[in-house]
Design a protein around this motif. Structure first.
Motif, PDB file in Angstrom:
ATOM      1  N   TYR A 110     -20.469  40.174  20.888  1.00  0.00           N
ATOM      2  CA  TYR A 110     -20.363  39.178  21.128  1.00  0.00           C
ATOM      3  C   TYR A 110     -19.415  38.476  21.198  1.00  0.00           C
ATOM      4  O   TYR A 110     -18.941  37.847  21.945  1.00  0.00           O
ATOM      5  N   LYS A 111     -18.428  38.974  20.238  1.00  0.00           N
ATOM      6  CA  LYS A 111     -17.078  38.449  20.936  1.00  0.00           C
ATOM      7  C   LYS A 111     -16.103  38.715  22.231  1.00  0.00           C
ATOM      8  O   LYS A 111     -15.591  38.255  23.330  1.00  0.00           O
ATOM      9  N   GLY A 112     -16.588  40.480  22.325  1.00  0.00           N
ATOM     10  CA  GLY A 112     -16.059  41.064  23.881  1.00  0.00           C
ATOM     11  C   GLY A 112     -16.679  40.010  24.756  1.00  0.00           C
ATOM     12  O   GLY A 112     -16.439  39.800  25.884  1.00  0.00           O
ATOM     13  N   MET A 113     -17.680  39.995  25.056  1.00  0.00           N
ATOM     14  CA  MET A 113     -18.769  39.268  25.493  1.00  0.00           C
ATOM     15  C   MET A 113     -18.167  38.357  25.851  1.00  0.00           C
ATOM     16  O   MET A 113     -18.088  37.345  27.005  1.00  0.00           O
ATOM     17  N   GLY A 114     -17.949  37.322  25.221  1.00  0.00           N
ATOM     18  CA  GLY A 114     -17.063  36.213  25.562  1.00  0.00           C
ATOM     19  C   GLY A 114     -16.198  36.081  25.944  1.00  0.00           C
ATOM     20  O   GLY A 114     -15.916  35.119  26.890  1.00  0.00           O
ATOM     21  N   LEU A 115     -15.057  37.173  25.505  1.00  0.00           N
ATOM     22  CA  LEU A 115     -13.444  36.942  26.268  1.00  0.00           C
ATOM     23  C   LEU A 115     -14.803  37.104  27.711  1.00  0.00           C
ATOM     24  O   LEU A 115     -13.509  36.992  28.668  1.00  0.00           O
ATOM     25  N   SER A 116     -15.318  38.097  27.775  1.00  0.00           N
ATOM     26  CA  SER A 116     -15.641  38.769  29.497  1.00  0.00           C
ATOM     27  C   SER A 116     -15.938  36.945  30.309  1.00  0.00           C
ATOM     28  O   SER A 116     -15.523  36.887  31.163  1.00  0.00           O
ATOM     29  N   TYR A 117     -17.363  36.661  29.446  1.00  0.00           N
ATOM     30  CA  TYR A 117     -17.515  35.573  29.822  1.00  0.00           C
ATOM     31  C   TYR A 117     -16.389  34.042  30.304  1.00  0.00           C
ATOM     32  O   TYR A 117     -16.505  33.849  31.174  1.00  0.00           O
ATOM     33  N   LYS A 118     -15.530  33.877  29.869  1.00  0.00           N
ATOM     34  CA  LYS A 118     -14.419  33.357  29.469  1.00  0.00           C
ATOM     35  C   LYS A 118     -13.365  33.329  30.744  1.00  0.00           C
ATOM     36  O   LYS A 118     -13.103  32.667  31.795  1.00  0.00           O
ATOM     37  N   GLN A 119     -12.938  34.859  31.234  1.00  0.00           N
ATOM     38  CA  GLN A 119     -12.154  35.075  32.304  1.00  0.00           C
ATOM     39  C   GLN A 119     -13.234  34.907  33.345  1.00  0.00           C
ATOM     40  O   GLN A 119     -12.639  34.569  34.235  1.00  0.00           O
ATOM     41  N   ILE A 120     -14.216  35.558  33.619  1.00  0.00           N
ATOM     42  CA  ILE A 120     -15.310  35.153  34.378  1.00  0.00           C
ATOM     43  C   ILE A 120     -14.965  33.503  34.930  1.00  0.00           C
ATOM     44  O   ILE A 120     -15.405  33.341  35.809  1.00  0.00           O
ATOM     45  N   GLY A 121     -15.306  32.946  33.951  1.00  0.00           N
ATOM     46  CA  GLY A 121     -15.560  31.031  34.189  1.00  0.00           C
ATOM     47  C   GLY A 121     -16.779  31.203  33.989  1.00  0.00           C
ATOM     48  O   GLY A 121     -16.797  29.372  34.039  1.00  0.00           O
ATOM     49  N   TYR A 122     -17.730  31.283  32.939  1.00  0.00           N
ATOM     50  CA  TYR A 122     -18.691  31.182  32.285  1.00  0.00           C
ATOM     51  C   TYR A 122     -18.549  30.819  31.413  1.00  0.00           C
ATOM     52  O   TYR A 122     -18.603  30.784  30.317  1.00  0.00           O
ATOM     53  N   ILE A 123     -17.830  29.190  30.255  1.00  0.00           N
ATOM     54  CA  ILE A 123     -17.855  28.962  29.943  1.00  0.00           C
ATOM     55  C   ILE A 123     -18.877  28.674  28.704  1.00  0.00           C
ATOM     56  O   ILE A 123     -18.787  28.795  27.833  1.00  0.00           O
ATOM     57  N   GLU A 124     -20.057  27.773  29.076  1.00  0.00           N
ATOM     58  CA  GLU A 124     -21.154  27.899  28.443  1.00  0.00           C
ATOM     59  C   GLU A 124     -21.215  29.085  27.257  1.00  0.00           C
ATOM     60  O   GLU A 124     -22.030  28.989  26.760  1.00  0.00           O
ATOM     61  N   SER A 125     -21.594  29.995  28.870  1.00  0.00           N
ATOM     62  CA  SER A 125     -22.128  31.859  28.208  1.00  0.00           C
ATOM     63  C   SER A 125     -21.114  31.847  27.427  1.00  0.00           C
ATOM     64  O   SER A 125     -21.331  32.219  26.382  1.00  0.00           O
TER      65      SER A 125
END
Length: 266
Positions: free
Chosen positions: A68-83
């Motif tokens: 979950y933590k790693g997925m959050g970091l990936s979404y953050k880098q993409i710009g999908y902040i809500e995800s």
């Protein structure tokens, strides 16, 4: 032939010991493997591919907080902040005292303009680790954006006092001083920043703008030129040249025309 109670108990004990000593990553080998692969993909900026691997890991083990933590970091880098927020929240439920998860949540809530939630998570990260300098800095940024100027200023000053090499705190505090009209203080803090890092180009621009607002034309021009020498390809150069021309002209300079420099990228 009877079963030896002694052998039976020893066998059970050995099985129990083996189970206790078996690493969690072996018990959940497929989830672990997908998570490792996902981390490697994320580091190489294959972000969507990493998310796919994190999801595969979670399909095997939905209690894997690292996924979950790693997925959050990936979404953050993409710009999908809500995800990203959704992923970090799930990680937080599994590891409520992980300071990095709290920090990432605080940062993402800041990006989503949910400032009270951001403050809450950042305060929690700092409570877990009082020396967490990145969380302190981000909290100061959130306070500033919330127009809680005194609190923001105190945190920047505290960071500078406790971590004199933390450049971002000097830059933000100097910019805040300019906003508040504390121009002498702005010049002093930016000059201190230059002493620490002579190549930090935005400090020269900050000093130039502060002197400009003080109507100290020669000093403003000197630092505008120094800025251009260090970063001749900056997007600010047309504005700097225009402002120098205004300051050198016998005509009265356009009031506050230099303020647009403050919001430009260096």
């Amino acid at each position: 032939m009877g079963i030896s109670t002694r052998n039976f108990n020893e066998n059970n004990m050995n099985r129990l010991i083996n189970k206790i000593e078996t690493p969690e990553k072996i018990l959940n080998a497929p989830a672990y493997d997908h998570c490792v692969k996902a981390d490697a993909l994320r580091i190489k900026n294959y972000l969507w591919e990493s998310i796919d691997e994190y999801l595969k890991a979670l399909a095997y083990d939905d209690s894997n907080y690292e996924a979950y933590k790693g997925m959050g970091l990936s979404y953050k880098q993409i710009g999908y902040i809500e995800s990203a927020i959704e992923s970090f929240e799930k990680a937080k439920k599994l590891r409520p005292f992980d300071k990095a998860i709290r920090y990432e949540l605080g940062y993402c809530y800041y990006q989503a303009s949910k400032l009270s939630k951001s403050q809450k998570e950042l305060h929690k990260a700092i409570k877990i680790d009082p020396n967490y300098i990145e969380a302190q800095f981000q909290l100061a940024v959130v306070h500033e954006l919330s127009n809680e100027i005194d609190m923001s200023m105190k945190i920047y000053q505290k960071i500078i006092e406790e971590r004199p090499s933390y450049i971002a705190a000097y830059n933000n505090l100097g910019s805040l001083y300019i906003r508040l009209g504390m121009l002498t203080a702005a010049v002093e803090i930016f000059k201190e920043l230059i002493r620490i890092n002579p190549d930090f180009v935005r400090a020269y621009l900050g000093i130039a703008v502060a002197y400009d607002k003080m109507n100290a034309k020669s000093e403003a021009i000197r630092f505008y030129r120094k800025y251009m020498e260090i970063k001749p390809n900056s997007v600010n150069i047309p504005y700097v040249l225009e402002r120098i021309g205004e300051l050198k002209s016998e005509k009265k300079p356009v009031q506050n025309s230099h303020l647009k420099l403050v919001v430009q990228n260096v």
